[in-house]
Scaffold this motif. Structure first.
Motif, short mmCIF file in Angstrom:
data_model
loop_
_atom_site.label_atom_id
_atom_site.label_comp_id
_atom_site.label_asym_id
_atom_site.label_seq_id
_atom_site.Cartn_x
_atom_site.Cartn_y
_atom_site.Cartn_z
N LEU A 1 0.84 -1.20 0.00
CA LEU A 1 0.00 0.00 0.00
C LEU A 1 0.88 1.26 0.00
CD1 LEU A 1 -3.01 0.69 -0.01
CD2 LEU A 1 -2.95 0.75 2.48
N ASP A 2 1.96 1.22 0.79
CA ASP A 2 2.90 2.35 0.81
C ASP A 2 3.42 2.65 -0.59
OD1 ASP A 2 2.61 2.48 3.54
OD2 ASP A 2 4.55 1.57 4.01
N GLU A 3 3.74 1.59 -1.32
CA GLU A 3 4.29 1.76 -2.68
C GLU A 3 3.26 2.40 -3.60
OE1 GLU A 3 5.78 -1.91 -4.30
OE2 GLU A 3 7.11 -2.21 -2.58
N ILE A 4 2.00 1.96 -3.49
CA ILE A 4 0.95 2.51 -4.36
C ILE A 4 0.71 3.98 -4.04
CG2 ILE A 4 -1.52 2.41 -4.93
CD1 ILE A 4 -1.30 -0.66 -4.52
N VAL A 5 0.68 4.31 -2.73
CA VAL A 5 0.46 5.70 -2.33
C VAL A 5 1.60 6.57 -2.85
CG1 VAL A 5 0.38 7.27 -0.35
CG2 VAL A 5 -0.98 5.17 -0.33
N GLU A 6 2.83 6.12 -2.68
CA GLU A 6 3.97 6.92 -3.16
C GLU A 6 3.93 7.06 -4.68
OE1 GLU A 6 8.85 7.00 -3.33
OE2 GLU A 6 7.89 5.82 -1.75
N ARG A 7 3.68 5.95 -5.37
CA ARG A 7 3.64 6.01 -6.84
C ARG A 7 2.56 6.98 -7.32
NH1 ARG A 7 1.24 1.15 -8.48
NH2 ARG A 7 -0.68 2.35 -8.73
N ALA B 1 -4.31 12.06 -7.50
CA ALA B 1 -3.57 10.89 -6.99
C ALA B 1 -4.54 9.81 -6.51
CB ALA B 1 -2.64 11.31 -5.85
N ARG B 2 -5.60 10.23 -5.81
CA ARG B 2 -6.62 9.28 -5.32
C ARG B 2 -7.30 8.57 -6.49
NH1 ARG B 2 -10.98 12.32 -1.99
NH2 ARG B 2 -11.91 12.73 -4.01
N ALA B 3 -7.58 9.34 -7.55
CA ALA B 3 -8.26 8.75 -8.71
C ALA B 3 -7.38 7.75 -9.45
CB ALA B 3 -8.71 9.86 -9.67
N ILE B 4 -6.07 8.04 -9.54
CA ILE B 4 -5.20 7.14 -10.33
C ILE B 4 -4.63 5.99 -9.49
CG2 ILE B 4 -4.62 8.87 -12.08
CD1 ILE B 4 -2.04 9.46 -10.68
N ALA B 5 -4.81 6.04 -8.17
CA ALA B 5 -4.28 4.97 -7.31
C ALA B 5 -4.88 3.62 -7.66
CB ALA B 5 -4.54 5.30 -5.84
N VAL B 6 -6.14 3.61 -8.10
CA VAL B 6 -6.80 2.34 -8.42
C VAL B 6 -6.55 1.90 -9.87
CG1 VAL B 6 -8.61 2.63 -6.68
CG2 VAL B 6 -8.99 3.54 -8.98
N ARG B 7 -5.60 2.60 -10.53
CA ARG B 7 -5.20 2.26 -11.89
C ARG B 7 -6.39 2.22 -12.86
NH1 ARG B 7 -0.04 -0.54 -12.49
NH2 ARG B 7 1.43 0.81 -11.41
N PRO B 8 -7.08 3.34 -13.02
CA PRO B 8 -8.20 3.35 -13.97
C PRO B 8 -7.69 3.33 -15.41
CG PRO B 8 -7.78 5.57 -13.20
CD PRO B 8 -6.84 4.68 -12.45
N ASP B 9 -8.58 3.10 -16.36
CA ASP B 9 -8.23 3.15 -17.78
C ASP B 9 -8.45 4.54 -18.34
OD1 ASP B 9 -7.86 0.31 -17.82
OD2 ASP B 9 -10.04 0.11 -17.86
#
Length: 259
Positions: free
Chosen positions: A122-128, A161-169
């Motif tokens: 989760l830390d990695e996803i938040v940072e990315r 950042a919140r929107a792209i954290a879930v890797r949308p298309d």
């Protein structure tokens, strides 16, 4: 993975009222498409129909097709919640969750999707996500502080950042800079240009210069008349729309004669 959107014969209703009439267009992957036009012509309504947020309004409905890489988003077996996770939305006013820290704001969507994962993951996803939103360096030392403590421009990048954290298309943006100062606006515009390498982006804007700066394709919406539904007048390469539009109404709007 950025995806192509094909809209065919789309009619959007609020109750019995037809708000947007007969829109057909294709939106290319890894590009920015700007929707422009006067207030009340259906741009935001159309945008919300692309991820089925329109139907959250009571008695709102659509007719026609919205296809994403060949899948009809309005087919009976399609889960609208899944659609909204694949097609993210950034709103006009920054809306970080007020009770959450910067970290938890970014992680919210992932947790909502009930994905169990290690803290390190989760830390990695938040940072990315914060790096992708060009916000990491500004907030890395205060991730546990409230998201609402950031400036307006930072809050909007937090929402991205919140929107792209879930890797949308696909990433939809409804006037994302209208509440921001010029410096914050430029940061968001630069960010949009960077994000199109990974996402299909559709942006509603009232700012002609912004549409000209950030978009590859521009779609001009207008009203058929007072009390009439909005319609797509023309869509094309942004440089062409701004220099040699095919329709006189487009030219009049871009040159400031109305709108």
């Amino acid at each position: 993975m950025a995806k192509r959107i094909d809209v065919a014969d789309l009619n959007i209703y609020y109750g019995e009222t037809l708000a947007v009439q007969d829109v057909s267009m294709s939106i290319e992957p890894r590009s920015v498409t700007a929707l422009i036009g006067p207030s009340g012509c259906g741009k935001s309504t159309f945008l919300r129909s692309l991820n089925r947020m329109h139907e959250l309004i009571p008695k709102a409905r659509v007719e026609g097709k919205v296809m994403v890489d060949g899948q009809d988003l309005y087919a009976p077996d399609v889960d609208p919640v899944a659609v909204r996770s694949q097609i993210g939305m950034v709103f006009q006013r920054p809306n970080p969750f007020p009770t959450m820290s910067i970290y938890d704001n970014v992680a919210a969507g992932i947790k909502l999707n009930a994905k169990r994962m290690r803290t390190s993951e989760l830390d990695e996803i938040v940072e990315r996500s914060l790096r992708q939103a060009n916000l990491w360096d500004e907030v890395k030392d205060r991730l546990d502080k409230p998201g609402t403590g950031l400036s307006g421009g930072q809050q909007q990048r937090l929402c991205i950042a919140r929107a792209i954290a879930v890797r949308p298309d696909v990433l939809l943006m409804d006037e994302p800079c209208s509440a921001l100062d010029p410096i914050s606006t430029q940061k968001i515009e630069d960010l949009i240009t960077e994000l199109k390498a990974d996402y299909t982006i559709v942006i509603v804007t009232h700012n002609m210069q912004q549409a000209a700066r950030v978009s590859d394709t521009t779609a001009f919406f207008n009203l058929r008349g007072i009390g009439q539904p909005g319609q797509l007048v023309e869509i094309g390469d942004t440089a062409t729309i701004f220099s040699a539009p095919a329709n006189k109404a487009t030219e009049d709007y871009i040159s400031g004669r109305f709108g």
